[in-house]
Design a protein around this motif. Structure first.
Motif: not given
Length: 169
Positions: A98-121
């Motif tokens: 059992l894992q907690f936090g973001p899944n592997r796909k999310r971690i890989a996408a953040d690593k490849k493209y960078g975290f999207g950051g806050k939106k709409g502010r």
């Protein structure tokens, strides 16, 4: 022959529609029962939790030499009591753990493209921008840009004048 065939098709469609309605009714009934069961389980868990808290409060008051007064460190024991009842949501890894936090796909996408950051502010007023007077001009008053005077800026002639000039040449 065609009439007989049409009649058979009509009858089969009629039976299929009846069976579908029957299945939908059964499904609705099962869903209603499941919903009632979920609500009952939720209320039971809530009741058990309240019972455990009340029991803890009685035991804490009875064993306290200060005559049952509330102390600052009571929250620590209450949190410890609630940790057993709380379920954490997680996801299972490939190996079944059992894992907690973001899944592997999310971690890989953040690593490849960078975290999207806050939106709409983009245009949210904060203290720094509110106190910033660098763009203020006393001559213009409250307006941020140029004041438009009638007739200033755009020197294009009207449509009739342009048509008249085109017809002359």
């Amino acid at each position: 022959m065609a009439k007989v065939k049409d009649r058979l098709i009509f009858e089969t469609k009629k039976m299929e529609a009846f069976e579908q309605r029957k299945a939908n009714k059964e499904h609705k009934l099962r869903a209603r029962e499941a919903h009632a069961h979920r609500i009952a389980e939720k209320s039971k868990a809530k009741k058990d939790n309240l019972k455990a808290v009340n029991e803890w409060a009685k035991n804490a008051a009875a064993s306290r030499p200060s005559g049952g007064m509330v102390r600052d460190d009571d929250d620590f024991y209450l949190d410890k009591l609630n940790d057993g009842n709380r379920k954490r949501k997680g996801w299972q890894d490939k190996d079944g753990s059992l894992q907690f936090g973001p899944n592997r796909k999310r971690i890989a996408a953040d690593k490849k493209y960078g975290f999207g950051g806050k939106k709409g502010r983009f245009k949210q007023t904060d203290r720094k921008s509110l106190d910033d007077m660098s763009g203020y001009n006393a001559r213009m008053g409250g307006t941020g840009g140029q004041k438009m005077r009638p007739g200033a800026g755009n020197n294009r002639k009207g449509k009739r004048a342009r048509d008249a000039q085109r017809s002359r040449s």
